[in-house]
Design an enzyme around this catalytic site. Structure first.
Site, PDB file in Angstrom:
ATOM      1  N   HIS A 157       0.860  -1.188   0.000  1.00  0.00           N
ATOM      2  CA  HIS A 157       0.000   0.000   0.000  1.00  0.00           C
ATOM      3  C   HIS A 157       0.891   1.231   0.000  1.00  0.00           C
ATOM      4  O   HIS A 157       1.841   1.323   0.776  1.00  0.00           O
ATOM      5  CB  HIS A 157      -0.901   0.029   1.241  1.00  0.00           C
ATOM      6  CG  HIS A 157      -1.730   1.281   1.278  1.00  0.00           C
ATOM      7  ND1 HIS A 157      -2.902   1.396   0.562  1.00  0.00           N
ATOM      8  CD2 HIS A 157      -1.538   2.486   1.879  1.00  0.00           C
ATOM      9  CE1 HIS A 157      -3.403   2.609   0.740  1.00  0.00           C
ATOM     10  NE2 HIS A 157      -2.593   3.287   1.540  1.00  0.00           N
ATOM     11  N   ASP A 168     -15.242   2.762   7.397  1.00  0.00           N
ATOM     12  CA  ASP A 168     -14.198   3.671   6.943  1.00  0.00           C
ATOM     13  C   ASP A 168     -14.709   4.563   5.817  1.00  0.00           C
ATOM     14  O   ASP A 168     -14.392   5.748   5.769  1.00  0.00           O
ATOM     15  CB  ASP A 168     -12.956   2.907   6.481  1.00  0.00           C
ATOM     16  CG  ASP A 168     -11.919   3.874   5.936  1.00  0.00           C
ATOM     17  OD1 ASP A 168     -11.444   4.703   6.746  1.00  0.00           O
ATOM     18  OD2 ASP A 168     -11.631   3.855   4.737  1.00  0.00           O
ATOM     19  N   SER A 206      -7.621   3.944   9.118  1.00  0.00           N
ATOM     20  CA  SER A 206      -8.389   3.929   7.868  1.00  0.00           C
ATOM     21  C   SER A 206      -7.691   3.019   6.844  1.00  0.00           C
ATOM     22  O   SER A 206      -8.299   2.113   6.273  1.00  0.00           O
ATOM     23  CB  SER A 206      -8.489   5.368   7.344  1.00  0.00           C
ATOM     24  OG  SER A 206      -8.869   5.404   6.008  1.00  0.00           O
ATOM     25  N   LYS A 227      -8.753  -1.341   5.875  1.00  0.00           N
ATOM     26  CA  LYS A 227      -9.048  -1.847   4.527  1.00  0.00           C
ATOM     27  C   LYS A 227      -8.054  -2.933   4.129  1.00  0.00           C
ATOM     28  O   LYS A 227      -8.420  -3.950   3.549  1.00  0.00           O
ATOM     29  CB  LYS A 227      -9.024  -0.689   3.521  1.00  0.00           C
ATOM     30  CG  LYS A 227     -10.241   0.206   3.656  1.00  0.00           C
ATOM     31  CD  LYS A 227     -10.154   1.436   2.794  1.00  0.00           C
ATOM     32  CE  LYS A 227      -9.185   2.449   3.344  1.00  0.00           C
ATOM     33  NZ  LYS A 227      -9.306   3.796   2.896  1.00  0.00           N
ATOM     34  N   ARG A 248     -14.546  12.906   7.503  1.00  0.00           N
ATOM     35  CA  ARG A 248     -13.270  13.561   7.842  1.00  0.00           C
ATOM     36  C   ARG A 248     -12.885  14.577   6.780  1.00  0.00           C
ATOM     37  O   ARG A 248     -12.333  15.633   7.071  1.00  0.00           O
ATOM     38  CB  ARG A 248     -12.168  12.508   7.988  1.00  0.00           C
ATOM     39  CG  ARG A 248     -12.291  11.704   9.272  1.00  0.00           C
ATOM     40  CD  ARG A 248     -11.388  10.479   9.229  1.00  0.00           C
ATOM     41  NE  ARG A 248     -10.017  10.829   8.932  1.00  0.00           N
ATOM     42  CZ  ARG A 248      -9.173  10.048   8.251  1.00  0.00           C
ATOM     43  NH1 ARG A 248      -9.552   8.877   7.807  1.00  0.00           N
ATOM     44  NH2 ARG A 248      -7.951  10.450   8.018  1.00  0.00           N
TER      45      ARG A 248
HETATM   46  N1  URA Z   1      -6.000   7.022   2.656  1.00  0.00           N
HETATM   47  C1  URA Z   1      -6.947   6.363   3.336  1.00  0.00           C
HETATM   48  O1  URA Z   1      -7.393   5.302   2.910  1.00  0.00           O
HETATM   49  N2  URA Z   1      -7.366   6.884   4.498  1.00  0.00           N
HETATM   50  C2  URA Z   1      -6.906   8.035   5.009  1.00  0.00           C
HETATM   51  O2  URA Z   1      -7.322   8.444   6.064  1.00  0.00           O
HETATM   52  C3  URA Z   1      -5.920   8.718   4.281  1.00  0.00           C
HETATM   53  C4  URA Z   1      -5.478   8.181   3.103  1.00  0.00           C
END
Ligand code: URA
Length: 457
Positions: free
Chosen positions: A88, A167, A189, A193, A174
């Site tokens: 990621h 999320d 967050s 995932k 947010r």
């Molecule tokens: N990417 C995400 O998936 N979440 C965040 O809070 C910031 C970047």
């Protein structure tokens, strides 16, 4: 599902507001109740701001992440005949690394379940890039994903709506409440995932510099360490590289432009920074997959932890040579299979935008800096990115760089070309590029792309 009556949202908000610790049951309840609409948006806004200001300790953060994972389905690939590893990136300008990296690692027999997103703002999205390939399809069912992991090993697709729905809701909130830039909220967050996606090991590319979320090394280190801890605490073998994002990665920024560059890397060429980072991340993913094989075996292949077969497989992964796999065409073969498996034509011509304009140097000297954020903003204004989730993107729009930091420059030399289908946007893109580069009489000392490596303590 937790009962909505168990706690009072106002108590939870005040506990965090006053700097006290939330217990796991409170956190599980508030995330669940918010996901199901029993905690109102304004209450969650207040709680997000309280977390933004007061933070979460390790135990709270693990409970928060677990609650987000539990809000949806959690995929599991332990029945596959191969170990899994994923990467990621926290997002940067010109970051097309997922495209060559996924097939490269899969070409060594590691499953790479890469669930990606679309771009928002100045950082591009992997799905937008791949959608510039005619016929390519981002949406796969879980069964299709599993089948492709078994046959090709490499999958890049859209995360289904069932994955960490808490999320999705919280991230949108947010975005409009000034609470994005919080390390615990970003880390939970991203990790909710990635953990829900079912990979056994994970390598994080935490970007640091003007084009990244984290502009200084200390915050990048803090984010990386927080995410590695969450991964390890949830049983996912996790490591992070902190990498430089002060200048764009590679020579192209924009969807089809970046796919072309990724294919050059898979053909054994490409910009040296993209090749260097692809190989560094592939090395980490292969090592991580080897460690998973050693610790857990490969259940779907009937390989037990500690067995001779497990040792042999781990050894093969440790000895694998990613740079040779790029030169030999091994990774390119897997790329072609991966694109075809999702309906794309790997031989199709990719579009070019209809209009372009060159930007030339007015000075002699050395290019000592090229601001990633400004180049990303220009590509966005040209049509490569979107301002709202619903907006379309232009496949051919973006910026092609002809000079990178460290290069010697002559007056009149082409520094970059901007591409777009909407020529009315060129002036605004050129405005975004004002002050984007510095040309000096002496070159600057070269700095390395990989700044630090963070592993579990
Ligand atoms: N990417 C995400 O998936 N979440 C965040 O809070 C910031 C970047």
């Amino acid at each position: 599902m937790t009962s909505p009556e168990l706690f009072d949202a106002v108590d939870v908000i005040m506990t965090k507001r006053d700097g006290r610790t939330l217990d796991s049951a409170q956190i599980a309840w508030v995330i669940d109740a918010y996901t199901h609409g029993a905690v109102a948006e304004e209450q969650m806004s207040a709680l997000a701001m309280a977390v933004f200001l007061q933070g979460l300790d390790r135990e709270e953060l693990n409970a928060w992440t677990a609650a987000m994972i539990n809000s949806g389905e959690r995929l599991c690939f332990t029945d596959l005949d191969r170990p899994t590893s994923d990467k990621h990136s926290t997002g940067g300008v010109g970051d097309k690394i997922t495209l060559p990296l996924t097939p490269l690692v899969a070409s060594f027999g590691v499953g790479v379940p890469q669930l990606s997103g679309r771009g928002l703002g100045h950082t591009g999205g992997t799905l937008d890039k791949l959608e510039s390939i005619p016929g390519w399809r981002a949406a796969l069912s879980t069964d299709e994903m599993r089948a492709q992991l078994s046959s090709v090993g490499a999958v890049i697709c859209q995360a289904g709506a069932g994955l960490a729905p808490a999320d999705r809701k919280l991230y949108s909130l947010r975005d409009v409440t000034g609470t994005v830039a919080s390390i615990p909220l970003i880390a939970s967050s991203i990790m909710s995932k990635k953990i829900a996606e079912g990979t056994s090991s994970l390598v994080l590319d935490v970007k640091c510099g003007s084009g990244a979320f984290m502009t200084d090394l200390e915050s990048a280190r803090d984010l990386a360490r927080t995410m590695v801890d969450i991964g390890e605490d949830h049983g996912v073998h996790t490591k992070a590289l902190i990498t430089d994002m002060s200048a764009p990665l590679g020579c192209s920024v924009g969807n089809a432009l970046e796919v072309r560059e990724a294919v050059e890397v898979l053909a054994g060429g490409g910009s040296s920074d993209v090749v260097e980072l692809t190989i560094a991340l592939a090395r980490e993913m292969l090592d991580a997959a080897a460690q998973v094989v050693t610790s857990f075996g490969v259940r779907g292949a009937g390989i037990a932890a500690g067995s001779f077969q497990a040792e042999q497989l781990a050894d093969t992964l440790l000895q694998a040579d990613p740079s040779q796999a790029l030169r030999s065409g091994q990774a390119m073969d897997t790329w072609r299979e991966m694109i075809r498996a999702q309906g794309g034509d790997p031989d199709a011509d990719l579009v070019w935008a209809h209009h372009s304009e060159d930007v030339v140097s007015t000075r002699d000297g050395y290019l000592t800096s090229l601001d990633a954020l400004k180049v990303g903003m220009a590509a966005w204004r040209l049509g490569a990115g979107r301002a709202r989730k619903e907006d379309p993107v232009q496949a051919g729009a973006g910026v092609v760089l002809f000079a990178k930091p460290g290069d010697r420059i002559k007056v009149g030399q082409k520094l970059m070309t901007v591409h777009t289908d909407t020529p009315g946007h060129i002036a605004r893109a050129l405005q975004a590029l004002e002050g984007a580069w510095v040309i000096e009489t002496e070159p600057k000392k070269e700095t390395s792309l990989v700044l630090e490596r963070i592993a579990a303590e």
